[in-house]
Structure formats: structure tokens, C-alpha cells
Design a protein around this motif. Structure first.
Motif, PDB file in Angstrom:
ATOM      1  N   ASP A   2       0.832  -1.196   0.000  1.00 20.47           N
ATOM      2  CA  ASP A   2       0.000   0.000   0.000  1.00 20.47           C
ATOM      3  C   ASP A   2       0.873   1.255   0.000  1.00 20.47           C
ATOM      4  N   GLN A   3       0.236   2.370  -0.295  1.00 20.89           N
ATOM      5  CA  GLN A   3       0.959   3.624  -0.514  1.00 20.89           C
ATOM      6  C   GLN A   3       1.772   4.055   0.705  1.00 20.89           C
ATOM      7  N   SER A   4       1.210   3.930   1.902  1.00 14.32           N
ATOM      8  CA  SER A   4       1.935   4.394   3.085  1.00 14.32           C
ATOM      9  C   SER A   4       3.169   3.537   3.347  1.00 14.32           C
ATOM     10  N   VAL A   5       3.052   2.219   3.168  1.00  9.79           N
ATOM     11  CA  VAL A   5       4.189   1.320   3.367  1.00  9.79           C
ATOM     12  C   VAL A   5       5.266   1.610   2.326  1.00  9.79           C
ATOM     13  N   ALA A   6       4.846   1.831   1.092  1.00  6.39           N
ATOM     14  CA  ALA A   6       5.792   2.144   0.020  1.00  6.39           C
ATOM     15  C   ALA A   6       6.507   3.468   0.297  1.00  6.39           C
ATOM     16  N   PHE A   7       5.785   4.455   0.786  1.00  2.51           N
ATOM     17  CA  PHE A   7       6.394   5.751   1.079  1.00  2.51           C
ATOM     18  C   PHE A   7       7.399   5.631   2.218  1.00  2.51           C
ATOM     19  N   ALA A   9       9.120   3.042   3.024  1.00  2.00           N
ATOM     20  CA  ALA A   9      10.287   2.356   2.466  1.00  2.00           C
ATOM     21  C   ALA A   9      11.116   3.309   1.605  1.00  2.00           C
ATOM     22  N   GLU A  10      10.455   4.138   0.803  1.00  5.92           N
ATOM     23  CA  GLU A  10      11.164   5.106  -0.045  1.00  5.92           C
ATOM     24  C   GLU A  10      11.973   6.088   0.801  1.00  5.92           C
ATOM     25  N   VAL A  11      11.362   6.614   1.857  1.00  9.67           N
ATOM     26  CA  VAL A  11      12.054   7.565   2.725  1.00  9.67           C
ATOM     27  C   VAL A  11      13.254   6.892   3.376  1.00  9.67           C
ATOM     28  N   SER A  12      13.066   5.700   3.890  1.00  9.58           N
ATOM     29  CA  SER A  12      14.156   4.962   4.524  1.00  9.58           C
ATOM     30  C   SER A  12      15.305   4.733   3.554  1.00  9.58           C
ATOM     31  N   ASP A  13      14.977   4.277   2.364  1.00 12.22           N
ATOM     32  CA  ASP A  13      16.006   4.031   1.355  1.00 12.22           C
ATOM     33  C   ASP A  13      16.747   5.321   0.991  1.00 12.22           C
ATOM     34  N   TYR A  14      16.012   6.389   0.820  1.00 16.08           N
ATOM     35  CA  TYR A  14      16.615   7.679   0.464  1.00 16.08           C
ATOM     36  C   TYR A  14      17.615   8.105   1.534  1.00 16.08           C
ATOM     37  N   LEU A  15      17.193   8.025   2.802  1.00 13.23           N
ATOM     38  CA  LEU A  15      18.066   8.444   3.899  1.00 13.23           C
ATOM     39  C   LEU A  15      19.280   7.519   4.003  1.00 13.23           C
ATOM     40  N   ASP A  16      19.080   6.222   3.823  1.00 11.31           N
ATOM     41  CA  ASP A  16      20.196   5.270   3.874  1.00 11.31           C
ATOM     42  C   ASP A  16      21.206   5.542   2.766  1.00 11.31           C
ATOM     43  N   GLN A  17      20.715   5.900   1.583  1.00 15.83           N
ATOM     44  CA  GLN A  17      21.601   6.131   0.445  1.00 15.83           C
ATOM     45  C   GLN A  17      22.422   7.414   0.592  1.00 15.83           C
ATOM     46  N   MET A  18      22.007   8.300   1.486  1.00 12.50           N
ATOM     47  CA  MET A  18      22.745   9.536   1.720  1.00 12.50           C
ATOM     48  C   MET A  18      24.045   9.284   2.488  1.00 12.50           C
ATOM     49  N   PHE A  51      -3.270   4.058   7.745  1.00 13.91           N
ATOM     50  CA  PHE A  51      -3.013   5.478   7.506  1.00 13.91           C
ATOM     51  C   PHE A  51      -2.418   5.640   6.118  1.00 13.91           C
ATOM     52  N   ALA A  52      -2.606   6.823   5.572  1.00  8.66           N
ATOM     53  CA  ALA A  52      -2.108   7.137   4.236  1.00  8.66           C
ATOM     54  C   ALA A  52      -0.993   8.173   4.352  1.00  8.66           C
ATOM     55  N   LYS A  53      -0.333   8.405   3.244  1.00  9.32           N
ATOM     56  CA  LYS A  53       0.775   9.360   3.193  1.00  9.32           C
ATOM     57  C   LYS A  53       0.399  10.726   3.768  1.00  9.32           C
ATOM     58  N   PRO A  54      -0.785  11.293   3.469  1.00  8.45           N
ATOM     59  CA  PRO A  54      -1.107  12.623   4.020  1.00  8.45           C
ATOM     60  C   PRO A  54      -1.114  12.653   5.558  1.00  8.45           C
ATOM     61  N   GLU A  55      -1.611  11.590   6.193  1.00 10.36           N
ATOM     62  CA  GLU A  55      -1.617  11.552   7.663  1.00 10.36           C
ATOM     63  C   GLU A  55      -0.191  11.488   8.202  1.00 10.36           C
ATOM     64  N   LEU A  56       0.644  10.727   7.522  1.00 11.59           N
ATOM     65  CA  LEU A  56       2.040  10.611   7.944  1.00 11.59           C
ATOM     66  C   LEU A  56       2.760  11.947   7.800  1.00 11.59           C
ATOM     67  N   LEU A  57       2.554  12.614   6.666  1.00  9.00           N
ATOM     68  CA  LEU A  57       3.173  13.926   6.463  1.00  9.00           C
ATOM     69  C   LEU A  57       2.716  14.914   7.531  1.00  9.00           C
ATOM     70  N   GLN A  87      12.280  17.665   0.261  1.00  4.15           N
ATOM     71  CA  GLN A  87      12.704  16.678  -0.740  1.00  4.15           C
ATOM     72  C   GLN A  87      12.009  15.339  -0.518  1.00  4.15           C
ATOM     73  N   LEU A  88      11.962  14.905   0.724  1.00  2.13           N
ATOM     74  CA  LEU A  88      11.368  13.609   1.034  1.00  2.13           C
ATOM     75  C   LEU A  88       9.877  13.575   0.714  1.00  2.13           C
ATOM     76  N   GLN A  89       9.201  14.681   0.937  1.00  2.00           N
ATOM     77  CA  GLN A  89       7.760  14.725   0.666  1.00  2.00           C
ATOM     78  C   GLN A  89       7.461  14.568  -0.821  1.00  2.00           C
ATOM     79  N   GLN A  90       8.432  14.858  -1.662  1.00  2.00           N
ATOM     80  CA  GLN A  90       8.239  14.750  -3.111  1.00  2.00           C
ATOM     81  C   GLN A  90       8.493  13.349  -3.651  1.00  2.00           C
ATOM     82  N   LEU A  91       8.986  12.451  -2.789  1.00  3.42           N
ATOM     83  CA  LEU A  91       9.255  11.098  -3.255  1.00  3.42           C
ATOM     84  C   LEU A  91       7.962  10.432  -3.712  1.00  3.42           C
TER      85      LEU A  91
END
Length: 93
Positions: A2-7, A9-18, A51-57, A87-91
Motif C-alpha cells: 500500500d501507498q503508506s508502506v511504500a512511502f 520504504a522510499e524515505v528509509s532508502d533515500y536516507l540510507d543512500q545519503m 493510515f495514508a501518506k497525508p496523515e504521515l506527512l 525533498q522527502l515529501q516529493q518522493l
């Protein structure tokens, strides 16, 4: 996935890659933001409601605002954290 789980994961990956290439300031901002992000995810998961991405944001925004209002960050650190957060919110996801 689902979208929230994917988001999450995306944020985690982005931060790890930094990590290998980030400056000390960028690493600070990433670590600080990861703490607020993980707290928001945990808070929403404890509620045991989907929960969805908007609630998390929104949850992260509230957490960051409270920290800034309490004087946790210098002006420069606020700018670094807010810039990375934008930047992360745009992922996708």
C-alpha cells in the motif's frame, strides 16, 4: 504494497543512500529527520488504524513544528532539516 508502506520504504532508502556521500550537516539533518519520521510512523502504527501518506506527512510536520518551537534546532539546522523534509515529501509512493 500500500501507498503508506511504500512511502515509508522510499524515505528509509533515500536516507540510507545519503550516508556514504553526505556532509556532516546533511547526516545530522537526515538522522534528526529520521527520528521524527520513525516516531510518526510508530505513533500511527500504535493507533492500529490504516493510515495514508497525508496523515504521515501531517504527523511529521506537527512533530517538527513542536521541536522547532521548543528551540531544539538552530536556524541553520532548521533550514537543513526543512529542506530535506521538502525533498522527502516529493518522493513517489
Amino acid at each position: 504494497m500500500d501507498q503508506s508502506v511504500a512511502f515509508v520504504a522510499e524515505v528509509s532508502d533515500y536516507l540510507d543512500q545519503m550516508i556514504p556521500t553526505a556532509t556532516d550537516d546533511e547526516l545530522f539533518a537526515a538522522g534528526y529527520l529520521r527520528g521524527h519520521f520513525d516516531l510518526a510512523v510508530g505513533t500511527l502504527q500504535v493507533a492500529a488504524e490504516p493510515f495514508a501518506k497525508p496523515e504521515l506527512l501531517a504527523q511529521v510536520n506537527v512533530s517538527l513544528s513542536q521541536a522547532i518551537d521548543q528551540g531544539e534546532l538552530s536556524e541553520q539546522d532548521q533550514q537543513l532539516v526543512q529542506s530535506l523534509w521538502q525533498q522527502l515529501q516529493q518522493l513517489p509512493a
